[in-house]
Design a protein around this motif. Structure first.
Motif, PDB file in Angstrom:
ATOM      1  N   ASN A   1       0.854  -1.170   0.000  1.00 18.93           N
ATOM      2  CA  ASN A   1       0.000   0.000   0.000  1.00 18.93           C
ATOM      3  C   ASN A   1       0.901   1.233   0.000  1.00 18.93           C
ATOM      4  N   ARG A   2       0.387   2.336   0.471  1.00 17.81           N
ATOM      5  CA  ARG A   2       1.196   3.552   0.530  1.00 17.81           C
ATOM      6  C   ARG A   2       1.174   4.152   1.936  1.00 17.81           C
ATOM      7  N   PHE A   3       1.119   3.282   2.928  1.00 18.45           N
ATOM      8  CA  PHE A   3       1.127   3.742   4.316  1.00 18.45           C
ATOM      9  C   PHE A   3       2.465   4.411   4.640  1.00 18.45           C
ATOM     10  N   SER A   4       2.415   5.397   5.500  1.00 19.84           N
ATOM     11  CA  SER A   4       3.622   6.109   5.912  1.00 19.84           C
ATOM     12  C   SER A   4       3.633   6.223   7.430  1.00 19.84           C
ATOM     13  N   GLY A   5       4.587   7.013   7.941  1.00 14.82           N
ATOM     14  CA  GLY A   5       4.698   7.141   9.385  1.00 14.82           C
ATOM     15  C   GLY A   5       5.371   5.924   9.992  1.00 14.82           C
ATOM     16  N   LYS A   6       5.234   5.781  11.281  1.00 13.97           N
ATOM     17  CA  LYS A   6       5.889   4.688  11.991  1.00 13.97           C
ATOM     18  C   LYS A   6       5.011   3.439  12.040  1.00 13.97           C
ATOM     19  N   VAL A   7       5.663   2.300  12.155  1.00 13.78           N
ATOM     20  CA  VAL A   7       4.930   1.058  12.394  1.00 13.78           C
ATOM     21  C   VAL A   7       4.295   1.168  13.780  1.00 13.78           C
ATOM     22  N   PRO A   8       2.992   0.945  13.909  1.00 14.53           N
ATOM     23  CA  PRO A   8       2.326   1.140  15.212  1.00 14.53           C
ATOM     24  C   PRO A   8       3.012   0.345  16.318  1.00 14.53           C
ATOM     25  N   SER A   9       3.319   1.024  17.411  1.00 11.98           N
ATOM     26  CA  SER A   9       3.982   0.334  18.527  1.00 11.98           C
ATOM     27  C   SER A   9       3.075  -0.710  19.151  1.00 11.98           C
ATOM     28  N   SER A  10       1.742  -0.517  19.002  1.00 11.98           N
ATOM     29  CA  SER A  10       0.805  -1.489  19.585  1.00 11.98           C
ATOM     30  C   SER A  10       0.918  -2.851  18.919  1.00 11.98           C
ATOM     31  N   LEU A  11       1.575  -2.929  17.764  1.00 12.47           N
ATOM     32  CA  LEU A  11       1.747  -4.230  17.109  1.00 12.47           C
ATOM     33  C   LEU A  11       2.528  -5.186  18.002  1.00 12.47           C
ATOM     34  N   GLY A  12       3.414  -4.640  18.822  1.00 13.36           N
ATOM     35  CA  GLY A  12       4.208  -5.478  19.720  1.00 13.36           C
ATOM     36  C   GLY A  12       3.410  -6.121  20.825  1.00 13.36           C
ATOM     37  N   SER A  13       2.154  -5.712  20.996  1.00 10.85           N
ATOM     38  CA  SER A  13       1.315  -6.308  22.040  1.00 10.85           C
ATOM     39  C   SER A  13       0.479  -7.461  21.527  1.00 10.85           C
ATOM     40  N   CYS A  14       0.575  -7.806  20.238  1.00  6.99           N
ATOM     41  CA  CYS A  14      -0.229  -8.895  19.669  1.00  6.99           C
ATOM     42  C   CYS A  14       0.475 -10.215  19.948  1.00  6.99           C
ATOM     43  N   SER A  15       0.309 -10.688  21.155  1.00  4.49           N
ATOM     44  CA  SER A  15       1.088 -11.828  21.644  1.00  4.49           C
ATOM     45  C   SER A  15       0.819 -13.116  20.887  1.00  4.49           C
ATOM     46  N   ALA A  16      -0.341 -13.235  20.252  1.00  4.02           N
ATOM     47  CA  ALA A  16      -0.678 -14.480  19.566  1.00  4.02           C
ATOM     48  C   ALA A  16      -0.390 -14.425  18.070  1.00  4.02           C
ATOM     49  N   VAL A  17       0.082 -13.300  17.564  1.00  6.72           N
ATOM     50  CA  VAL A  17       0.251 -13.151  16.125  1.00  6.72           C
ATOM     51  C   VAL A  17       1.354 -14.076  15.611  1.00  6.72           C
ATOM     52  N   ALA A  18       1.081 -14.699  14.468  1.00 12.22           N
ATOM     53  CA  ALA A  18       2.038 -15.621  13.866  1.00 12.22           C
ATOM     54  C   ALA A  18       2.623 -15.063  12.568  1.00 12.22           C
ATOM     55  N   SER A  19       1.912 -14.141  11.921  1.00 13.47           N
ATOM     56  CA  SER A  19       2.377 -13.615  10.631  1.00 13.47           C
ATOM     57  C   SER A  19       2.147 -12.110  10.567  1.00 13.47           C
ATOM     58  N   ILE A  20       3.220 -11.354  10.264  1.00 12.22           N
ATOM     59  CA  ILE A  20       3.155  -9.901  10.094  1.00 12.22           C
ATOM     60  C   ILE A  20       3.767  -9.562   8.738  1.00 12.22           C
ATOM     61  N   ASP A  21       3.008  -8.875   7.904  1.00 13.00           N
ATOM     62  CA  ASP A  21       3.518  -8.445   6.598  1.00 13.00           C
ATOM     63  C   ASP A  21       3.159  -6.972   6.397  1.00 13.00           C
ATOM     64  N   MET A  22       4.164  -6.108   6.530  1.00  4.93           N
ATOM     65  CA  MET A  22       3.996  -4.664   6.326  1.00  4.93           C
ATOM     66  C   MET A  22       4.847  -4.195   5.146  1.00  4.93           C
ATOM     67  N   SER A  23       5.209  -5.088   4.273  1.00  6.67           N
ATOM     68  CA  SER A  23       6.182  -4.805   3.214  1.00  6.67           C
ATOM     69  C   SER A  23       5.652  -3.836   2.164  1.00  6.67           C
ATOM     70  N   SER A  24       6.594  -3.213   1.468  1.00  6.20           N
ATOM     71  CA  SER A  24       6.299  -2.353   0.309  1.00  6.20           C
ATOM     72  C   SER A  24       5.346  -1.224   0.647  1.00  6.20           C
TER      73      SER A  24
ATOM     74  N   GLY B   1      11.164   5.245  10.619  1.00  2.00           N
ATOM     75  CA  GLY B   1      11.481   5.027  12.018  1.00  2.00           C
ATOM     76  C   GLY B   1      12.039   3.635  12.242  1.00  2.00           C
ATOM     77  N   SER B   2      12.072   3.217  13.481  1.00  2.00           N
ATOM     78  CA  SER B   2      12.629   1.905  13.823  1.00  2.00           C
ATOM     79  C   SER B   2      11.519   0.880  14.020  1.00  2.00           C
ATOM     80  N   VAL B   3      11.910  -0.377  14.033  1.00  2.44           N
ATOM     81  CA  VAL B   3      10.963  -1.465  14.274  1.00  2.44           C
ATOM     82  C   VAL B   3      10.564  -1.424  15.754  1.00  2.44           C
ATOM     83  N   PRO B   4       9.264  -1.449  16.054  1.00  2.89           N
ATOM     84  CA  PRO B   4       8.846  -1.414  17.470  1.00  2.89           C
ATOM     85  C   PRO B   4       9.533  -2.504  18.280  1.00  2.89           C
ATOM     86  N   ALA B   5      10.021  -2.120  19.448  1.00  3.59           N
ATOM     87  CA  ALA B   5      10.791  -3.054  20.276  1.00  3.59           C
ATOM     88  C   ALA B   5       9.996  -4.310  20.605  1.00  3.59           C
ATOM     89  N   GLY B   6       8.683  -4.167  20.808  1.00  6.12           N
ATOM     90  CA  GLY B   6       7.881  -5.315  21.191  1.00  6.12           C
ATOM     91  C   GLY B   6       7.814  -6.396  20.143  1.00  6.12           C
TER      92      GLY B   6
END
Length: 977
Positions: free
Chosen positions: A160-183, A188-193
């Protein structure tokens, strides 16, 4: 019921909240919340293909089986999945989905949805899958978007054409198995979580603008199978810890700014099949433990700073299919142990410092692609190609041995490589004839044997290679004629035979190659007239005939109506508008009758009735003869005048002071009939005199300030001579010499070096280094279809030009004449900016005089030139540079003249950018072969530089910094595609 539904339709856009409340009170919520939510969602989007026509607002529920893309829980009759992938939907995602309280999966991928997304898009706390990939969504993703994501298993916002930072709340998705934010354009930096998500199996953040370092502690990702951080701006070292992720099968850190050596624990990744580290600044040696990663199928460490030998342990990687070591500093040879890599299909060791003979196992394997170009350091890969004579492999498709020191002849066994599609043996020391067996390569599409010592003729049998699209044989010693059999290669788009010793006619068979785009027959001994049928070639963009012995009129029509004078120069007997030489008119011979002849063979006189007619014809004949005589006298007179003018012009260079042997005098003189020659370093040591120095056959080109010629010093070094044509505007000798000496002191690797000058009151010459690669204009607009500049080469040209201008501006020098013809490329593809500061040689900077002198720079000139009251500053150069950037990226000229319109490049790119179609501006020859994350920022930088307001344009130093941020320094070398 229908009346209620109709009222819903009328009022839902204004009172949707009120209607929803009423409907909940009126009917069972288990039936209508989902219906209303989906209908409101549908109202916000466009459905051009009618995919959602089955969604009927009159239905009591959405679970009757007829609603396309909707899946329900059969027990509760509530919608649990909405899958509308590839429905060609457009518009924005409204709030209607909030009514779907039991939605578990939301997939809207592969549509054309626009706008942003909010935290209220749906009930995130209930979703297990959210897929919004492959749309045109934009803006920032709210930082709390994933605030309640305890059930989330998979999320994709990719492409897509999303901008800004990767949401820090993504680090709280404890059950997530697949994350794709490509292209996207996340920064900014990758959220520590994210680095602590122990259940994560797949992480793809590639193709963004992410920066910062990969932290320590990544060993928490115990279940990770795949990770890609490629095409970002991540720096620092690869930390220890990934070796603890024993399930990892794919690791891609390519195209970043990573440095340091490889962490030793990577050897634990026995299941890893893909390791991509290309385009970083990693250094040291590739360790021997690489052989312990026994699952590797692809190993790509290209374009880094690795050195030393290729480890022997690579031979233990029996599953290895692709090995790319190009663009490093590897030395010695490939290990013999690699004969055990029996699965290997592609091998690239180009752009290294390897030496020795090619290992025999290369020709006894199942390799399909072999690239070993540019390994000249320390003797390089030097051997004969006799090994090919014993070749047993039939699988080879790509063979690139270019730019090495291979010698010997091309063996006839080359014809046994029946699958070969690409063969490049250019820039070696090959000798002997081109084998007729080349014609047996039926699948060959590209053949490059240029820049060798090949002799003999072009074999007639070459026509057997009927799939050829590109044929390059330039810079050899080929003789004989161009074979007429070439017409059988009907797919040819590029035909380069320049700088050989070919003779005879250009065959009419060439005119049958209707796909031809680029043709170069220059610097041969071709004779005769040009086939008129050449004008019918529909796709021609370049046809260079210069420096032959061709004669007669150029073909009329088509491409030849606008052919460049440069492309036909050096053919004294050619005529036509392109060579500024009119063709002699074909006059009918006058009819002259003998008055003593008779139609009657038995009589010596004409019949009496014919006497009057005979007198009339005789007078007509006399008139014709008289007219012809007048024309001849006129032609002779004009010719004499021309000869006198040329003699006067030729005497101008004679004012050069020459000693015996017609060489430059080593002693400067101020005599009125001689000139002063000054070289800034060394003796003025020329091997040719004034006639050869300014010989039209040695002319390289013409610009607003004069013509440029090439000549050779006695030591064999070529130099370029610019004969200034602004004599009436040039300063006095004292001022001229002072300004030239200032320019001569300017030194930079991306500037053409000024080596000296020559002065007389009527003739001024500037002596510069000769840059062999030709102008950027030639490479962009006159280059062959298969030999266009790659993205990396274009980026290097832009960056080098920016550095050159920054250096000039730091030296208080304004270029004034930035354009693609003044940017030259050397033999290594490095840009060199020429013609800088020439306006300083004028007595005063009159912008109108200057504009007339550089009128060929149409499209590059800043708007300030139109206003007398605005000061001309470095900002003018920055404007021209911005236009040049757009020209390099798009491959289009600054101003394009169409049949019914004039297209200004800046306006076209700016308009396309505003419409969100910026990638359509990229040169179509680069499609699929450029990183959008580099090309688009570069194009935007070009537009900023062409701001109408000078103060809005950045300084060249800032431009250089921005360009270096867009691409890290380790990416200077090109990746082979």
């Amino acid at each position: 019921m229908r009346a209620v539904s109709n009222m819903r339709v009328l009022l839902r856009f204004f009172f949707s909240g009120f209607l929803l409340a009423v409907s909940v009170a009126a009917v069972s919520p288990s039936l209508n919340d989902d219906v209303l939510g989906l209908i409101v969602f549908k109202a916000d989007i466009q459905d051009p293909k009618g995919k959602l026509s089955s969604w009927n607002e009159d239905d009591d529920n959405a679970c009757g089986g007829g609603w396309v893309g909707v899946r329900c829980n059969p027990r509760s009759n509530r919608v649990i999945e909405l899958n509308l992938d590839g429905f060609s939907l457009s518009g924005k995602i409204g709030r209607g989905l909030l009514r779907l309280q039991f939605l578990r999966k939301l997939s809207l991928a592969k549509n054309n949805l626009t706008g942003g997304i909010s935290a209220n898009i749906a009930h995130i706390e209930n979703l297990r899958v959210i897929d919004l990939s492959d749309n045109n969504l934009s803006g920032e993703v709210p930082d709390d978007f994933f605030r309640q994501c305890g059930s989330l298993r998979a999320v994709s916002l990719a492409r897509n054409r999303f901008s800004g930072k990767v949401p820090s709340s993504l680090g709280s998705c404890s059950a997530v198995a697949s994350i794709d934010m490509s292209s996207n354009q996340f920064s900014g930096s990758v959220p520590a979580g994210v680095w602590s998500l122990s259940g994560l199996r797949s992480l793809d953040l590639s193709g963004n603008l992410l920066e910062g370092e990969i932290p320590k502690g990544v060993d928490a990702l115990k279940n990770l199978r795949s990770i890609s951080l490629a095409n970002n701006q991540i720096s620092g070292k690869i930390p220890e810890g990934f070796g603890s992720c024993l399930l990892l099968r794919s690791v891609d850190f390519g195209e970043n700014s990573l440095s340091g050596t490889l962490p030793g624990d990577l050897k634990n990744l026995k299941l890893c099949s893909y390791l991509g580290l290309r385009g970083n600044a990693l250094s040291g040696e590739v360790p021997e433990w690489i052989g312990e990663m026994i699952g590797l199928e692809t190993l790509d460490v290209s374009r880094n700073r690795f050195s030393g030998q290729v480890p022997n342990s690579v031979g233990t990687l029996q599953l290895l299919k692709m090995l790319n070591l190009s663009g490093n500093s590897f030395t010695n040879n490939l290990p013999e142990s690699m004969a055990n890599c029996t699965s290997l299909l592609a091998l690239d060791v180009s752009h290294n410092s390897m030496s020795g003979a090619l290992p025999s196992w290369i020709f006894k394997s199942d390799l399909e692609n072999v690239l070993v170009s540019e390994n000249k350091a320390r003797g390089g890969l030097k051997t004969s190609l006799f090994s090919l004579a014993e070749v047993a492999v039939q699988s080879l498709k790509v063979l690139d041995f270019s730019d090495n020191t291979f010698s010997g002849e091309i063996p006839s066994a080359i014809g046994d490589l029946s699958s070969l599609q690409f063969l490049n043996l250019s820039q070696n020391s090959l000798r002997g004839p081109i084998p007729a067996a080349i014609g047996e390569l039926k699948m060959l599409s590209s053949l490059d044997l240029s820049e060798n010592h090949l002799n003999g003729s072009i074999p007639w049998e070459i026509a057997g290679a009927m799939s050829l699209k590109e044929l390059r044989l330039e810079n050899n010693f080929l003789v004989g004629k161009i074979p007429t059999s070439i017409e059988n290669c009907s797919s040819l788009s590029t035909l380069i035979l320049a700088q050989n010793r070919l003779s005879g006619l250009i065959p009419a068979a060439v005119a049958k190659l209707t796909n031809l785009q680029t043709v170069d027959f220059s610097f041969n001994n071709l004779t005769g007239t040009l086939p008129k049928q050449l004008a019918n070639l529909p796709n021609l963009v370049s046809f260079n005939l210069s420096h032959n012995n061709l004669q007669g009129e150029l073909p009329a029509g088509g491409f030849f109506n606008t052919i460049s004078p440069y492309s036909v120069s050096g053919n004294p007997s050619l005529c036509g508008s392109a060579v500024n030489r009119s063709c002699p008119a074909v006059m009918p011979k006058p009819i002259v009758l003998n008055p003593n002849t008779s139609t009657d063979s038995g009589s010596g006189t004409l019949p009496p009735t014919m006497g009057h007619k005979r007198i009339i014809l005789s007078i007509s004949a006399l008139i014709a003869i008289g007219a012809a005589a007048v024309i001849i006298v006129g032609v002779i007179g004009i010719t004499v005048l021309n000869l006198r003018v040329r003699a006067t012009e030729s005497r101008s260079p004679a004012t050069l002071t020459f000693s015996a042997g017609d060489e430059f005098s080593h002693s400067p003189t101020t005599d009125a009939n001689s000139g002063k020659l000054v070289m800034f370093s060394g003796e003025p040591d020329f091997s040719s005199g004034a006639h050869a120095l300014l010989n039209k056959d040695c002319e390289l080109g013409r610009g607003g300030f004069g013509a440029v010629y090439q000549t050779v010093l006695k030591d064999g070094r070529s130099v370029a001579i610019k004969k200034l044509t602004v004599s009436s505007l040039v300063k006095s000798q004292e001022d001229f010499e002072r300004e030239v000496k200032k320019l001569g002191k300017v030194r930079h690797q991306n500037l053409v070096e000024l080596e000296g000058y020559y002065w007389t009151p009527s003739l001024q010459l500037l002596i510069s280094e000769y840059v062999s690669g030709g102008s950027l204009y030639k490479h962009l607009h006159e280059g062959s279809g298969g030999n266009f500049l790659s993205w990396n080469e274009r980026f290097n040209v832009i960056l080098g030009t920016a550095k050159a201008l920054a250096h000039l501006h730091n030296s208080n020098i304004i270029h004034y004449n930035i354009k693609s013809t003044n940017v030259l490329l050397d033999s290594y593809g490095e840009p060199k900016v020429g013609d800088f500061g020439l306006a300083r040689l004028l007595p005063m900077l009159d912008r109108y005089v200057l504009s007339s002198k550089i009128q060929s720079a149409l499209g590059y000139m800043a708007p300030e030139f139109a206003c007398k009251t605005v000061k001309i500053t470095e900002k003018c150069d920055i404007y021209g540079f911005g236009v040049l950037v757009l020209e390099v990226v798009t491959g289009k000229r600054p101003v394009e003249y169409m049949e019914d319109d004039v297209v200004v490049l800046c306006d076209m790119v700016r308009g396309t950018l505003e419409e969100g179609r910026v990638e359509e501006c990229i040169d179509e020859r680069l499609q699929g072969k450029f990183p959008a994350e580099e090309a688009i920022p570069v194009m935007k930088l070009g537009l900023i530089c062409t701001s109408q307001v000078p103060s809005n344009r950045p300084d060249m130093g800032e431009v250089v910094s921005i360009l270096e941020l867009i691409r890290c320094p380790s990416e200077e070398q090109e990746e082979l595609v």
